[in-house]
Write an enzyme that holds these catalytic residues in place. Structure first.
Site, PDB file in Angstrom:
ATOM      1  CE1 TYR A   1     -13.933 -27.829 -33.921  1.00  0.00           C
ATOM      2  CE2 TYR A   1     -12.089 -29.345 -34.212  1.00  0.00           C
ATOM      3  CZ  TYR A   1     -13.444 -29.123 -34.068  1.00  0.00           C
ATOM      4  OH  TYR A   1     -14.301 -30.193 -34.066  1.00  0.00           O
TER       5      TYR A   1
ATOM      6  CE  LYS B   1     -28.069 -19.651 -34.323  1.00  0.00           C
ATOM      7  NZ  LYS B   1     -29.369 -20.340 -34.467  1.00  0.00           N
TER       8      LYS B   1
ATOM      9  CG  ASP C   1     -30.888 -23.048 -36.137  1.00  0.00           C
ATOM     10  OD1 ASP C   1     -30.491 -22.616 -37.245  1.00  0.00           O
ATOM     11  OD2 ASP C   1     -31.555 -22.349 -35.342  1.00  0.00           O
TER      12      ASP C   1
ATOM     13  CG  ASP D   1     -16.545 -32.138 -35.591  1.00  0.00           C
ATOM     14  OD1 ASP D   1     -16.193 -33.218 -36.099  1.00  0.00           O
ATOM     15  OD2 ASP D   1     -16.700 -31.991 -34.361  1.00  0.00           O
TER      16      ASP D   1
ATOM     17  CG  ASP E   1     -19.829 -37.305 -36.183  1.00  0.00           C
ATOM     18  OD1 ASP E   1     -18.851 -37.285 -36.955  1.00  0.00           O
ATOM     19  OD2 ASP E   1     -19.778 -37.818 -35.036  1.00  0.00           O
TER      20      ASP E   1
END
Ligand code: IPM
Ligand code: MN
Length: 360
Positions: free
Chosen positions: A142, A190, A223, A247, A251
């Protein structure tokens, strides 16, 4: 207790849900004999319209002077569809987080028995889910430099940058929380592909070994975590992760509770804490009295607990929200057949807050 709360309603449904959170804060003040003063300030598209800046200096000062910040939402579709817009409402949110030093975003995820049927997931999967995501908030992709466009405009790039110091300071908060909960931290990254993720692993392993040897640490690729969160969400206790992974995961996690309209968050760091629902500005619902005020109300509960240490008051709000949910006093996102308006649900929760009996 006498406190000053900066209120930043923002865009879309932000003002409506924030108004309900204030109703509930006033109910707390009345019941427990506190005094809350509110200083309202502008942010987001509302601030761009008023002065061309999504996070004006006066707003920053209002936040810095306050004991805590209650924030609604940011975002306006008129900017989403204009890739050339120089100033965007979201810049206000990112600058606010950065300028106020809010490096740690805490997003608790709990399932409600009464809402098992509101989730597309099976009841036996979501029953008794209780975990909390610690999302890094002022670093990573970000904010990393360099970012932008190549000279001829035919390529674009963002950088995922993390320093050991940024990782350690949020790891400290996540491990502290885990040691007070079920004693487990899952670091989501990751690391099989990204160098920044490998630094996370290395730093967290070292930190945990030194300071929290009794906390169990688990390492999981993003993942796989996205899948596990739906398959076996009870396995999580504290999830620690970077800005963008957090983020996306939160959700996804909202599906477990039955609605994005139920998830609050706290952003903490160097000084003043900021409290906001994890949902966005939901512009399609703005002004219609249909948005779910629960996430904003539960964010106010986190404010009382985290910034002011008012645990009993926070618990009172939570049980009033739970009671409203159990009684079917919910908005359309939760029950499309029998639902109430934003302000009716807010009234109900405020009333419940004044009368609910709570054992702490
Ligand atoms: C959130 C939001 C923001 C984010 C957007 C609006 C910039 O999605 O708070 O989760 O990505 O952090
Ligand atoms: Mn988000």
């Amino acid at each position: 207790m006498k406190k000053n709360i900066a209120v930043l309603p923002g865009d879309g449904i932000g003002p409506e849900v924030t108004a309900e959170a204030i109703k509930v804060l006033n109910a707390v003040a009345h019941r427990f004999g506190h005094q809350f003063e509110y200083s309202e300030a502008q942010v987001g598209a509302a601030a761009i319209d008023a002065c061309g800046n999504p996070f004006p200096k006066e707003t920053q000062q209002t936040c810095e002077r306050a004991d805590a910040v209650l924030f609604g939402a940011i975002g306006d579709p008129k900017y989403d569809n204009d890739p050339n817009a120089k100033v965007r409402p979201e810049q206000g949110l990112l600058r606010m987080r950065k300028e106020l030093g809010l490096f740690c975003n805490i997003r608790p995820v709990k399932s409600y028995r009464a809402l098992e049927s509101a989730s597309p997931l099976k009841a036996e999967i979501i029953r008794d889910v209780d975990f909390v995501v610690f999302r890094e908030l002022t670093g990573g992709i970000y904010f990393g430099q360099p970012r932008g466009r190549s000279e001829d405009g035919s390529a674009a790039f963002d950088s995922m940058v993390y320093t050991k110091q940024e990782i350690t300071r949020i790891a400290r908060l996540a491990f502290e929380a885990a040691s007070l909960r079920r004693g487990k931290v899952t670091l989501v990254d990751k690391a099989n592909v990204l160098a920044s993720s490998r630094l996370w692993r290395e730093t967290v392993r070292e930190f945990a070994g030194q300071h929290y040897p009794e906390v169990k640490v688990e390492y999981m690729f993003i993942d796989n975590a996205a899948m596990q969160m739906i398959q076996n969400p009870r396995a999580f206790d504290v999830v620690l992760t970077g800005n963008m992974f957090g983020d996306i995961l939160t959700d996804e996690a909202s599906v477990i509770t039955g609605s994005l309209g139920l998830l609050p968050s706290a952003s903490v760091g160097n000084s003043v804490g900021l409290y906001e629902p994890i949902h966005g500005s939901y512009p399609q619902a703005a002004g219609k009295n249909i948005a779910n005020p629960s996430a904003a109300i539960l964010s106010a509960a986190m404010l009382l607990e985290t910034s002011f240490g008012l645990t009993e008051e926070a618990e009172t709000i939570r049980s009033a929200v739970e009671q409203a949910v159990e009684e079917g006093f919910v908005t359309k996102d939760i029950n499309a057949e029998k639902y109430y308006g934003t302000s009716e649900v807010g009234d109900r929760i405020a009333k419940g807050t004044e009368s609910a009996s709570v054992l702490v």
